[in-house]
Write a protein that holds these residues in place. Structure first.
Motif, short mmCIF file in Angstrom:
data_model
loop_
_atom_site.label_atom_id
_atom_site.label_comp_id
_atom_site.label_asym_id
_atom_site.label_seq_id
_atom_site.Cartn_x
_atom_site.Cartn_y
_atom_site.Cartn_z
N ALA A 109 -11.80 20.15 12.47
CA ALA A 109 -13.28 20.07 12.93
C ALA A 109 -13.96 20.01 14.04
O ALA A 109 -14.78 20.87 14.35
CB ALA A 109 -14.20 19.05 11.82
N GLU A 110 -13.30 19.64 15.02
CA GLU A 110 -12.96 19.79 16.48
C GLU A 110 -13.76 21.75 16.15
O GLU A 110 -14.18 21.39 18.21
CB GLU A 110 -12.62 19.82 17.24
N MET A 111 -12.84 22.49 16.37
CA MET A 111 -13.10 23.94 16.66
C MET A 111 -14.48 24.19 16.05
O MET A 111 -14.65 25.24 16.89
CB MET A 111 -11.37 24.41 15.97
N LEU A 112 -14.28 23.77 14.82
CA LEU A 112 -15.85 24.01 14.56
C LEU A 112 -17.30 23.71 15.11
O LEU A 112 -17.89 24.33 15.71
CB LEU A 112 -15.94 24.02 13.14
N GLN A 113 -16.56 22.08 15.89
CA GLN A 113 -17.86 21.35 17.31
C GLN A 113 -17.65 22.62 18.10
O GLN A 113 -19.01 23.12 18.60
CB GLN A 113 -17.33 20.47 16.49
N ALA A 114 -16.75 22.95 18.15
CA ALA A 114 -16.68 23.85 19.85
C ALA A 114 -17.32 25.48 19.63
O ALA A 114 -17.48 25.57 20.92
CB ALA A 114 -14.94 24.03 19.73
N MET A 115 -17.11 25.87 18.28
CA MET A 115 -17.52 27.31 18.10
C MET A 115 -19.57 26.58 17.50
O MET A 115 -20.18 28.20 17.03
CB MET A 115 -17.13 27.65 16.86
N ARG B 22 -23.31 27.05 17.37
CA ARG B 22 -24.54 27.44 18.19
C ARG B 22 -25.00 26.16 19.29
O ARG B 22 -25.44 26.54 20.58
CB ARG B 22 -25.47 27.28 17.01
N GLN B 23 -24.89 25.24 18.67
CA GLN B 23 -26.09 24.08 19.78
C GLN B 23 -24.88 22.60 19.67
O GLN B 23 -24.82 22.11 18.93
CB GLN B 23 -26.33 23.33 19.23
N GLU C 210 -25.33 19.27 19.67
CA GLU C 210 -25.89 18.34 18.06
C GLU C 210 -23.35 18.28 17.64
O GLU C 210 -23.43 18.50 17.41
CB GLU C 210 -26.07 19.61 17.47
N GLN C 211 -23.82 17.23 17.01
CA GLN C 211 -22.49 16.44 16.53
C GLN C 211 -22.85 16.81 15.07
O GLN C 211 -23.68 17.10 14.36
CB GLN C 211 -22.77 15.23 15.84
N LEU C 212 -21.80 17.71 15.02
CA LEU C 212 -21.30 17.93 13.18
C LEU C 212 -21.31 17.08 12.14
O LEU C 212 -20.80 16.06 12.98
CB LEU C 212 -19.65 18.59 13.56
N VAL D 106 -20.31 20.87 7.67
CA VAL D 106 -21.53 21.36 7.87
C VAL D 106 -21.14 21.91 8.92
O VAL D 106 -20.93 21.96 10.01
CB VAL D 106 -22.50 20.25 6.94
N MET D 107 -21.82 22.68 8.46
CA MET D 107 -22.14 24.34 9.79
C MET D 107 -23.56 25.82 9.77
O MET D 107 -23.65 25.13 8.54
CB MET D 107 -21.16 25.21 9.40
N ASP D 108 -23.96 26.14 10.48
CA ASP D 108 -25.18 26.81 10.35
C ASP D 108 -24.46 27.49 9.30
O ASP D 108 -23.78 28.03 9.43
CB ASP D 108 -25.66 27.08 11.58
N LYS D 109 -25.01 28.28 8.76
CA LYS D 109 -25.29 29.15 7.70
C LYS D 109 -26.00 30.84 8.72
O LYS D 109 -26.41 30.84 8.85
CB LYS D 109 -25.82 28.76 6.54
#
Ligand SMILES: Nc1ncnc2c1ncn2[C@@H]1O[C@H](COP(=O)(O)OP(=O)(O)OP(=O)(O)O)[C@@H](O)[C@H]1O
Length: 138
Positions: free
Chosen positions: A51-57, A59-60, A63-65, A77-80
């Motif tokens: 989750a931290e890796m996805l948060q770091a990657m 787009r914004q 904004e909290q993942l 949840v991530m941007d598609k």
């Protein structure tokens, strides 16, 4: 919060942490991608790191993942992203336009590698940094 019961749809792909599917926010109809990580097979520590890796990657990144929990899964949840599969894209390019010239990609590859190096360094430590820096200068 209307993320409690989002609509999970078609599968986009599968990785080491589980399946990624299309996810629709019921209140707005917006589409996202959701990574469903198996709670039984994955340690809490590994889920946190992912989750931290996805948060770091993201787009914004500020904004909290969004994450929600289902009986067997933690859903992140991530941007598609609609660009398609990277390997399929590379194969299509090779078939239609031939090999990519190394000199054309170096300006994209280097900053990209530094972003990855930063994310790995924050989360995984020196070993990954050394590997990523190696690729950056290859
Ligand atoms: N945000 C996204 N939008 C659209 N498709 C995605 C998204 N994230 C992942 N996918 C699709 O799901 C597949 C699996 O993604 P996932 O992140 O689980 O694994 P990976 O990146 O291939 O590798 P790893 O398992 O090491 O993380 C990807 O190859 C891609 O096709």
């Amino acid at each position: 919060m209307d993320w409690a019961e989002p609509e999970v749809g078609l599968t986009l792909g599968e990785g080491a942490f589980g399946v990624v599917s299309v996810c629709k926010r019921r209140a707005t109809g917006e589409e996202f991608a959701v990574k469903m990580v198996d709670k039984v097979e994955t340690t809490v520590e590994a889920i946190k790191k992912e989750a931290e890796m996805l948060q770091a990657m993201a787009r914004q990144p500020r904004e909290q993942l969004k994450c929600f929990s289902r009986r067997c899964f933690v859903c992140i949840v991530m941007d598609k992203l609609d660009g398609g599969d990277l390997v399929e894209g590379l194969q299509r390019h090779l078939k239609e336009r031939g090999q990519i010239n190394c000199h054309d990609v170096v300006h994209v590859a280097c900053p990209g590698s530094w972003v990855m190096a930063g994310a790995h360094f924050t989360l995984l430590g020196w070993t990954s940094l050394v590997v990523d820096v190696y690729f950056c200068f290859m």
